[in-house]
Design a protein around this motif. Structure first.
Motif: not given
Length: 340
Positions: A83-88, A98-104, A119-125
Motif C-alpha cells: 500500500s505504498y503511498c496509496g498503492t492498491l 496475476r497481480y495488478i497494482f494501481y495508483n494515480s 489533473v488525475n493521472y491514473t495508472f496500473s501495472c
C-alpha cells in the motif's frame, strides 16, 4: 485522466497570472513496470502544476524533477508494503494468475483559489508471476512500458534483456543461461530491447554491474558500464540510446573467494527516453564523471547465469561465480530482486 477546469470568471481577471513554470498540455502518463519498481512520468509543469503540488495517491509528495518530466516512483512491490503511498493491489486468479497494482498522480487543488486545470493521472501495472508472503517473485528480466491515452495515443511495449549468440544480435539464447567453466573469459552478448515502442522513444543503458547475489545493492560488485560508459576493459558498447534496442558485450568472469556460489545474476539499469522532448544521447565518456551512482529509484532488469562443469548436471564450486547485472532508468529506469 484530466478533468475540465470549472469556470471562475472574474476571479481570473482580478488576480495576476504569474506562472512559476511554463504550463503545457500534458494529457498522458508514461509508466514503466519494472520487477523492482513502478515508475510513472508526466511531462513537467502539466497545465501549470509544479512538482510540489502533485502527489502520488494523494498521499506522498515524493515526485522529482527530471529533464522534461516529473517522475514518481513506487519502489517496493512486496506484500509487506503493497500500500505504498496509496498503492492498491488486486489478485486475479485462474490458470494465469496475476497481480495488478494501481495508483494515480493527482494535483493538490485544495487551496482557496485554483488557477490550473485539476489533473488525475491514473495508472496500473500487471505482473504475471507468483506472489509470495515475503517476496515479489516477478520475471526479473522483463518490464512493461506503456503510455496511457492522451496526444501520444496508447501503446504498450515489452522491455526485455537477453543473451544473444553473437555480435549480430539476431538470435537470443534460451533461459537458463549456462556458462561452462571451460568457457570462462568468453564473450557474452547482451541486448536490451523494447518491442512496440514508436521511433521517438530510445532505450538507454545507464549502469551495469555484477554481484555474487541476486541483490543489486550488494556491496560486492564489479562495474561493467557506468554512466553509459564502459568501465571494464572487455566491455564494448555497440549501440546505446539510438533506437529501441541497446547492445553491448563483455567477457565472462567469476568472483574470487566465493567457493559455494555457482549461480550468477546480471542486472541493468535502463531508461526509456522520449527523443522528441529530450536529447537522449549520452555525453562523451571523456567528459563524464567516473563515480558510480546508480539511481536508487531506477528500474533494474536482472537475469540469472549458471556456472556448470562440462558433462555434469551438478554445479561446481570454483573460486567464484560468473555474474552480471544490468541496470536502466526506467527514466526509466531501465532493475533488482525484491525482498522483504
Amino acid at each position: 485522466m484530466c478533468y475540465e477546469m470549472a469556470a471562475v470568471g472574474v476571479i481570473f481577471i482580478l488576480l495576476p497570472m504569474a506562472w512559476a513554470c511554463a504550463p503545457q498540455k500534458a494529457d498522458y502518463v508514461m509508466v514503466s513496470c519494472f520487477p523492482n519498481a513502478i515508475i510513472a512520468n508526466v511531462p513537467e509543469c502539466p497545465y501549470g502544476w509544479e512538482i510540489g503540488q502533485l502527489s502520488l495517491g494523494g498521499v506522498c509528495y515524493t515526485g522529482i524533477n527530471t529533464p522534461g518530466f516529473y517522475r514518481f516512483t513506487i519502489p517496493d512491490l512486496t506484500p509487506k508494503n503493497h500500500s505504498y503511498c496509496g498503492t492498491l493491489s488486486e489478485y486475479v486468479g485462474g490458470k494465469d494468475p496475476r497481480y495488478i497494482f494501481y495508483n494515480s498522480i493527482v494535483s493538490n487543488d485544495s487551496s482557496l483559489t485554483v488557477r490550473n486545470q485539476p489533473v488525475n493521472y491514473t495508472f496500473s501495472c500487471t505482473y504475471k508471476a507468483a506472489y509470495l508472503v515475503n517476496n515479489a517473485v516477478f520475471s526479473q528480466r522483463v518490464a512493461t512500458v506503456y503510455v496511457n491515452n492522451g496526444s501520444l495515443g496508447s501503446f504498450k511495449s515489452q522491455l526485455s534483456m537477453n543473451v544473444f549468440t553473437n555480435s549480430k544480435f539476431l538470435y537470443a539464447k534460451d533461459a537458463p543461461y549456462v556458462i561452462d567453466t571451460s568457457e570462462i573469459g568468453s564473450e557474452v552478448f547482451i541486448g536490451i530491447e523494447a518491442k512496440g515502442l514508436s521511433n521517438r522513444f530510445k532505450v538507454v543503458i545507464t549502469n551495469c554491474w555484477a554481484t555474487p547475489t541476486p541483490y543489486s545493492t550488494d556491496k560486492k560488485r564489479w562495474t561493467l558500464i557506468q554512466n553509459s560508459c564502459s568501465l571494464d576493459n572487455t566491455v564494448s558498447i555497440f549501440e546505446n540510446a539510438k533506437d529501441s534496442r541497446s547492445m553491448f558485450k563483455f567477457n565472462s568472469f567469476r568472483f574470487q573467494r566465493l567457493e559455494k556460489v555457482s549461480t550468477v545474476w546480471l542486472h541493468c539499469e535502463v531508461q526509456v527516453c522520449d527523443g522528441e522532448k529530450l536529447f537522449c544521447q549520452p555525453t562523451p565518456c571523456t567528459s563524464r564523471s567516473t563515480e558510480f551512482e546508480p539511481d536508487p529509484n531506477g528500474g533494474i532488469l536482472t537475469m540469472e547465469f549458471q556456472v556448470r562443469a562440462q558433462h555434469s548436471s551438478s554445479y561446481i564450486h570454483p573460486a567464484g561465480p560468473f555474474l552480471c547485472m544490468l541496470s536502466i532508468f526506467l527514466l526509466n529506469e531501465f532493475l533488482g530482486y525484491l525482498s522483504s
